[in-house]
Design an enzyme around this catalytic site. Structure first.
Site, PDB file in Angstrom:
ATOM      1  N   CYS A 320       1.253  -1.231   0.240  1.00  0.00           N
ATOM      2  CA  CYS A 320       0.293   0.000   0.152  1.00  0.00           C
ATOM      3  C   CYS A 320       1.250   1.326   0.151  1.00  0.00           C
ATOM      4  CB  CYS A 320      -0.872  -0.031   1.718  1.00  0.00           C
ATOM      5  SG  CYS A 320      -2.112   1.313   1.371  1.00  0.00           S
ATOM      6  N   ARG A 419     -12.855   0.538  -4.948  1.00  0.00           N
ATOM      7  CA  ARG A 419     -12.413   0.641  -3.891  1.00  0.00           C
ATOM      8  C   ARG A 419     -11.634   1.902  -2.729  1.00  0.00           C
ATOM      9  NH1 ARG A 419      -7.739  -1.299  -0.256  1.00  0.00           N
ATOM     10  NH2 ARG A 419      -8.670  -2.431   1.354  1.00  0.00           N
TER      11      ARG A 419
END
Ligand code: RVP
Length: 501
Positions: A320, A419
């Site tokens: 991430c 998302r």
């Protein structure tokens, strides 16, 4: 004026557990890792409608959770959340495959026709890793059974060109078969009585239903913690988004999904509240988690909106780059500690216990124990599961080492922009995740057992036989960076570097 937190946020690597008293009955055999997944009225003495036997879930990611991963993890006692960044039909089909999987009975789509060549058999063996291939008249999963071909039927290093499967296979007339409906133990008796390695199960038209392998029966015996529903089917989860849930949720429920979660990088939003409300009004039986949040306010918002569990974590995932790209997030340990406090306060006020899941950022096995000790009811992992044979991605050799591919849902490769969707049309999609390799780690069964064994041993060191007891008794200390380096081998030249952390 903006709000300033007085303290820096921390992550798991900055903490250790200080052992507590270990009594004579506090031994690994007595430890239970059972943990609730769905909210329940604890004060009224109710039980959660869904428990796991180990506190692990696999991440809602293309590179982690498909039907194969879901079956493998349910065998160990955990739950996979099958990725939602695919069509509704494809996701529902994966869920349906998990629900229709009968332990020990294998249905393979990778069959072959009698008129195909041995070269094609070799390619299939290499692609699937299966050493036995069913031969059906039309090559389909449930076609008329013509025979069986295994890698023992020909020399894989001297494959004669253009030879037909039909010349090398064991033909139908010579096969031992079982009739549809046979029990696993009867199938196993036939396998042993006839000294075969596999038993094709056929229907009355001689069409292939499934296969039972000698090794599967044995392995079925080694899953004492497998997670099953009331009809003895594996429990499975699925990720959903805040856009198409009115179509996706009914398809997943129809396929038999047990639990869903809204999958978003940031869940403290009007869209999550609306989605939870709409889903629970239309399908009151549906169980839906929500997230991700990193503070008490976010937790309370989702708990009040009816979330069945709440997921914690922004920017801590190994793949991430949200923190770099947008500057939002919080150290995973601090976020877990604060949300756990909020969960306990919510319980005191309402009597309702809303389980919380620490999502992402687990690097060493002991981080799992820390996350649980800090209050998480269970953990979600991506990188960890991506490393195993059972993850959906390719195994490759890079710089002489086996690796598996692992990419974030916010990467260009996954293109799961939903998302990160904030509604409206403004703004460009940009990457919040990377595409990467992770070291290959073998079979999930071995890896998970090793990790859980470490968690259990640490729990005993802390004097805890259950996760709630760990949360009550754990003594957790922040450590300095020199304490951290003191924790690994130091001031020696290590001979064997293969110790799995
Ligand atoms: P990790 O276990 O550290 O690999 O983290 C997995 C988690 O990272 C997922 O469960 C999800 O919350 C988050 N994730 C998934 N994709 C991305 C991204 O592309 N940024 N982040």
């Amino acid at each position: 004026m903006a709000y300033f937190y007085e303290e820096p946020s921390h992550t798991f690597g900055e903490y250790l557990l200080v052992p507590g008293y270990t009594s004579a009955d506090c031994i690994p055999d007595n430890v239970s890792l059972r943990t609730p997944v769905v909210r329940f009225n604890k004060k009224a003495g109710e039980q959660s409608p869904l428990y796991m036997n180990i506190p692990l879930t696999s991440a809602v990611m293309q590179s982690v959770s498909d039907d194969k991963m879901a079956i493998s993890l349910a065998k160990e006692g955990g739950i996979s959340f099958i990725y939602g960044s695919q069509t509704i039909q494809d996701q529902a089909a994966m869920v349906a495959r998990v629900k229709s999987y009968k332990a020990g009975f294998v249905t393979s789509d990778s069959n072959i026709r009698p008129d195909q060549t041995l070269e094609e058999v070799v390619a299939l063996i290499e692609k699937t890793g299966h050493s036995t291939i069913a031969v059906t008249e039309d090559g389909s999963a449930h076609g008329k059974l013509a025979g069986i071909i295994t890698e023992r039927d020909f020399r894989i290093d001297h494959v004669p060109a253009n030879s037909k499967v039909s010349e090398y296979m064991t033909p139908f007339k010579d096969l031992i078969t079982g009739q549809d409906g046979i029990s696993l133990s009867d199938a196993n008796d036939l396998i042993w009585a006839h000294k075969v390695n596999q038993l094709p199960v056929i229907d009355k038209n001689n069409c292939l239903v499934s296969m039972v392998f000698r090794k599967d029966f044995d392995s079925h015996q080694t899953y004492p913690k497998e997670l099953l529903d009331s009809q003895h089917r594996y429990i499975v989860g699925a990720g959903i988004n805040t856009r198409d849930y009115m179509e996706r949720v009914p398809a997943l429920l129809e396929a038999g999904v047990d639990i869903m979660t809204l999958d978003s990088s940031e869940g403290f939003s009007e869209w999550q509240r609306k989605a939870l409300n709409d889903i629970h009004s239309k399908w009151p039986e549906a169980k839906v988690g929500a997230g991700n949040v990193v503070d008490a306010e976010g937790f309370r918002f989702l708990a009040e909106a009816g979330a069945d569990f709440v997921k914690i974590g922004i920017g801590g995932g190994s793949i991430c780059i949200t923190r770099e790209q947008k500057g939002i997030g919080r150290g995973q340990a601090t976020a877990t500690i604060e949300v756990a406090k909020a969960r306990d306060e919510y319980y005191k006020e309402t009597g309702i216990y809303v389980p919380i899941c620490s999502d992402g950022g687990i690097v060493h096995d002991y981080h799992m124990t820390l996350a649980l000790a800090m209050g998480a009811d269970f953990i979600m992992l991506g990188r960890y599961f991506a490393r195993f044979d059972e993850s959906p991605t390719n195994k490759l050799i890079v710089n002489g080492n086996y690796v598996k591919e692992y990419w974030g849902e916010g990467s260009n490769r996954a293109r799961n922009w939903q998302r990160y969707d904030l509604g409206g049309k403004k703004g460009m999609a940009f990457e919040e995740g990377v595409d990467s390799y992770v070291p290959y780690a073998g079979h999930l069964h071995d890896g998970v057992n090793m990790s859980m064994s470490k968690v259990i041993h640490t729990m005993c060191n802390c004097g805890a036989l259950t996760i709630p007891e760990l949360q009550e008794k754990a003594k957790i200390t922040l450590v300095s960076s020199t304490t951290i380096s003191e924790g690994s081998a130091h001031d020696v030249v290590v001979k064997n570097t293969s110790i799995n952390s």
